[in-house]
Scaffold this motif. Structure first.
Motif, mmCIF file in Angstrom:
data_model
loop_
_atom_site.group_PDB
_atom_site.id
_atom_site.type_symbol
_atom_site.label_atom_id
_atom_site.label_comp_id
_atom_site.label_asym_id
_atom_site.label_seq_id
_atom_site.Cartn_x
_atom_site.Cartn_y
_atom_site.Cartn_z
ATOM 1 N N GLN A 167 -53.494 11.765 13.360
ATOM 2 C CA GLN A 167 -52.884 11.550 12.038
ATOM 3 C C GLN A 167 -51.482 10.971 12.183
ATOM 4 O O GLN A 167 -51.107 10.016 11.490
ATOM 5 N N GLY A 168 -50.714 11.540 13.104
ATOM 6 C CA GLY A 168 -49.356 11.030 13.331
ATOM 7 C C GLY A 168 -49.371 9.593 13.786
ATOM 8 O O GLY A 168 -48.572 8.771 13.337
ATOM 9 N N ARG A 206 -45.546 20.357 11.032
ATOM 10 C CA ARG A 206 -45.151 19.243 10.173
ATOM 11 C C ARG A 206 -45.685 17.940 10.768
ATOM 12 O O ARG A 206 -45.594 17.713 11.979
ATOM 13 N N ILE A 207 -46.246 17.096 9.915
ATOM 14 C CA ILE A 207 -46.560 15.718 10.300
ATOM 15 C C ILE A 207 -45.856 14.845 9.271
ATOM 16 O O ILE A 207 -46.204 14.844 8.087
ATOM 17 N N TYR A 208 -44.845 14.158 9.707
ATOM 18 C CA TYR A 208 -44.018 13.398 8.771
ATOM 19 C C TYR A 208 -44.642 12.038 8.479
ATOM 20 O O TYR A 208 -45.483 11.544 9.231
ATOM 21 N N ASP A 209 -44.202 11.467 7.390
ATOM 22 C CA ASP A 209 -44.778 10.189 6.960
ATOM 23 C C ASP A 209 -44.564 9.066 7.968
ATOM 24 O O ASP A 209 -45.281 8.072 7.949
ATOM 25 N N ARG A 253 -43.576 15.282 18.886
ATOM 26 C CA ARG A 253 -44.306 14.131 19.448
ATOM 27 C C ARG A 253 -44.196 12.970 18.486
ATOM 28 O O ARG A 253 -44.376 13.112 17.270
ATOM 29 N N TYR A 254 -43.907 11.844 19.085
ATOM 30 C CA TYR A 254 -43.811 10.617 18.299
ATOM 31 C C TYR A 254 -44.418 9.509 19.131
ATOM 32 O O TYR A 254 -43.913 9.182 20.216
ATOM 33 N N GLY A 255 -45.531 8.944 18.671
ATOM 34 C CA GLY A 255 -46.197 7.917 19.450
ATOM 35 C C GLY A 255 -46.784 8.502 20.720
ATOM 36 O O GLY A 255 -47.458 9.535 20.692
#
Lengths: 223, 521
Positions: free
Chosen positions: A87-88, B123-126, B149-151
């Motif tokens: 989803q992310g 949380r999963i941000y936009d 985690r991002y990418g």
């Protein structure tokens, strides 16, 4: 950077998961089903079809079939993390071209865009094609998911001709497959006998609403 | 209830209530000061923690974004070096990992090789940033980590680095980010959630602690909830407490002093006399004045009387000096004068030749108040000025020209002036000559000496002679025996008063005395 963080302030906490689905029975033990409940075998050049009337059951059956391959499936304990990260990644890569909705462990991606039809040919127009490319890139990485495409209405919500709608769904599925998503993971949801009707021979451009259901492929018990 | 009892009760109540009000007031001020100090300290620290936490999260997200933008081959030495550099430069980072989907391909730091895969993100941000708040599912090496985690990259953050309580010894604290528990000191402490607490400092009496809750929300809503034992708070403010206690004692002492002073004043005879005057509780007794030659009563001397509410009679010898000291003597004179005029008016229908003597004090001759009041009263009663005779003491004669002019003024109005208690002062003949007088009243001490052969028995003879030489009539005071009366009559003293004739009488009794006297004299 702060702008990104500020944007992050509108959050979408995932909904609590429902009770996990019962483990699929081993294929060998599955008795033969009536034709209507069995995924329709695809034609040689078309993705797998799922009858809309029995969508949930057929999807689960298909996912169970795919789940026999341990390497292509997720353990139950991995599903939550996997789908969160997926989803992310979808939001990160294609966030402005599509909307992502979470329903328990299912992700529903919605895209709007035009399909160009001419004779037997039907393909997504460029903006939609690019969005599907971006989606495909993510789905290719997150390959332990079943992807079901559904086109039923135009962008205003008006129901499309079932035959046309099916053609668009198939075109979208092909686009994903061509961009790297394994065909065995793809399915198209069709309404009744729509697929059996002859395709329109006229040239046209229709803006449709495409919905992509992404479900985790769970490792089957006993595998 | 007697007045004294009321005053004591009132003073006690005022003292106790005032002390309580002062105590509560100072306690409230102290508490307000405590709270203000705590608000400043805790609020400042919470703001600092909030800003620090915000910086960490923003920096962590930026770091992940930069790592995602690297063009080096994944997990190559260059890539690993970049991840290592990112970890080393940030003391709060425990690990940096590179992932493909849910598979951790390489990492630097102190996490298991497969990384942490909590089953549910908080949380999963936009923008695609995913966060897992510290929980048992993010625990590694005994520390519950905060994961971002991002990418393709993730960071494991040690949240303890976000909550430094160096300045807050003896306190427990919990840091919340976006309403979720991020860090705590001690790690397992349980404090009320931010949503259940008001902003600022509150007292949790059930647990004997002071709770403080502050929110910092410039970019990310961050709450700090801290708890401290009440004793610890008090000990930190011992100086203020001691100062406050000292101030409280001083103020309470001052208040009690004021209450004591006021109550003592109210309990004093002067105060009581003032109230008696205001409420017309004084009365007049009349001592008949007898013409010795005929035995006829020609008038009386008005003598003030004071009976307290409880029936206790106060002697004029006691309260008149008190009135003089308290500045009430003119009020007393005026009160007696009004009563005398009132009674004289009542008598005048039956006895039109009666006069009443009213005593003036030296103070009454310092201004014209008595003159004005007397004039007004007589006019209102329709009585002539001669009906009131004025008695002054020798002391009054010692005063200034003002006294002299006042005496002259009274005589011009028609009042007779008598010198009271003559012989007890220092008046000389020549001095008396300088005043315009009508009578000399011979003091009782000289009358008592008549016929005793004492040295003073001859003085009265000189007094009588002196009066005659000045052309003044005489009135003998304190005549108690027939012999004294006979002796005085024989020496040419025309008038006398004393128990031989009558004791001082209330109005009704005096009226009866007059009637009897007129029938027999």
């Amino acid at each position: 950077m702060l702008a990104i963080l500020l944007a992050a302030c509108t959050q979408s906490p995932p909904k609590p998961p429902p009770a996990p689905p019962p483990p699929a029975k081993p294929a060998a033990a599955t008795p033969a089903k009536p034709a209507a409940a069995t995924p329709t075998p695809p034609r040689a050049d078309e993705p797998r079809r799922i009858d809309a009337e029995n969508f949930a059951r057929e999807r689960d059956r298909l996912a169970a079939t795919l789940g026999r391959d341990e390497r292509a499936a997720l353990a139950d304990t991995e599903v939550g993390y996997y789908m969160d990260v997926l989803q992310g990644r979808l939001l990160q890569r294609a966030g402005d071209r599509l909307t992502v909705t979470r329903e328990s462990d299912r992700l529903i991606v919605a895209l709007n865009g035009a399909f160009e039809s001419a004779g037997d040919r039907c393909q997504p127009a460029r903006p939609l094609g690019e969005a599907l490319q971006a989606l495909a890139k993510v789905l290719a990485e997150f390959d332990k998911t079943l992807v079901a495409l559904r086109v039923e209405a135009d962008v205003r919500g008006a129901a499309l001709d079932p035959v046309q709608a099916h053609r668009y769904a198939v075109a979208a599925a092909r686009s994903l497959e061509q961009a790297g998503v394994a065909g065995r993971r793809l399915a198209v949801v069709e309404r009744g006998a729509a697929a059996k009707a002859p395709a329109s021979a006229g040239a046209a451009t229709t803006t449709a609403h495409v919905e992509v259901d992404i479900d985790p492929i769970r490792r089957r018990a006993g595998n | 209830m007697r007045r004294q009892q009321k005053i004591v009760l009132f003073a006690t109540l005022a003292g106790v209530l005032g002390a309580i009000v002062l105590f509560v007031g100072i306690a409230w001020l102290l508490w307000a000061q405590f709270v203000a100090a705590e608000q400043n300290a805790a609020g400042g620290l919470a703001a600092a923690l909030g800003q620090a936490t915000e910086r960490v999260i923003v920096n962590a997200r930026d770091t992940l974004a930069r790592l995602n933008e690297l063009t080096t081959t994944p997990c190559s030495p260059e890539h690993r070096a970049a991840m290592r550099e990112a970890a080393i430069a940030r003391p709060y980072v425990r690990s940096v990992g590179y992932w493909r989907a849910a598979e951790r391909l390489c990492d630097v730091g102190f996490l298991p090789e497969s990384g942490l895969k909590p089953p549910r993100a908080d949380r999963i941000y936009d923008n695609g940033l995913i966060a897992w708040w510290p929980s048992p599912r993010t625990e590694s090496g005994g520390v519950q980590l905060f994961l971002l985690r991002y990418g393709d990259h993730d960071l494991a953050i040690d949240p303890r680095q976000l909550l430094s309580l160096d300045e807050w010894r003896n306190r427990q604290a919990v840091l919340y980010v976006e309403g979720l528990r991020m860090a705590a000191v001690p790690g397992d402490v349980e404090l009320p959630a931010p949503g259940t607490l008001p902003q600022g400092v509150t007292i949790d009496r059930d647990h004997g602690r002071v709770l403080s809750h502050f929110t910092h929300s410039e970019l990310i809503p961050i709450d700090v909830v801290a708890a401290e034992p009440i004793e610890s708070l008090v000990s930190r403010h011992t100086g203020v407490l001691a100062g406050g206690a000292g101030a409280a004692l001083a103020l309470i002492g001052a208040w009690l002093f004021v209450v004591l002073r006021v109550s003592r004043r109210e309990l004093s005879m002067a105060s009581e006399l003032r109230i008696a005057l205001a409420n017309n509780r004084l009365s007049v007794a009349y001592q008949p004045v007898i013409e010795l030659a005929s035995g006829r009563c020609v008038g009386a001397e008005a003598l003030v009387r004071w009976t307290r509410e409880d029936g206790q009679v106060v002697s004029p010898a006691v309260f008149v000096p008190v009135a003089e000291q308290a500045g009430l003597i003119q009020d007393l004179t005026v009160a007696v004068m009004r009563m005398a005029v009132r009674d004289l008016a009542a008598l005048s229908g039956e006895f039109d030749d009666i006069s009443i003597n009213v005593n003036l004090s030296p103070e009454d001759l310092r201004n014209d108040r008595v003159d004005r009041e007397l004039h007004r009263a007589l006019e209102a009663a329709g009585l002539p000025p001669k009906a009131i005779k004025l008695e002054i003491t020798e002391r009054a004669l010692l005063n200034t020209e003002l006294s002299r002019s006042m005496i002259r003024h009274f005589r011009l109005r028609g009042h007779s002036i008598a010198v009271d208690d003559f012989g007890t002062g220092y008046s000389s003949l020549s001095y008396l000559q300088s005043f315009e007088l009508d009578f000399l009243k011979i003091d009782k001490s000289f009358v008592d000496a008549i016929g005793t052969g004492a040295a003073t028995s001859q003085v009265i003879v000189h007094v009588i002679e002196m009066a005659k030489s000045l052309g003044l009539d005489t009135v003998a005071e304190g005549v108690e025996t027939r012999e004294q009366a006979d002796w005085l009559r024989a020496r040419g003293v025309p008038f006398a008063q004393g128990y031989l004739f009558s004791k001082p009488l209330a109005y009704d009794a005096y009226l009866e005395f007059l009637r009897t006297n007129r029938r027999t004299a």
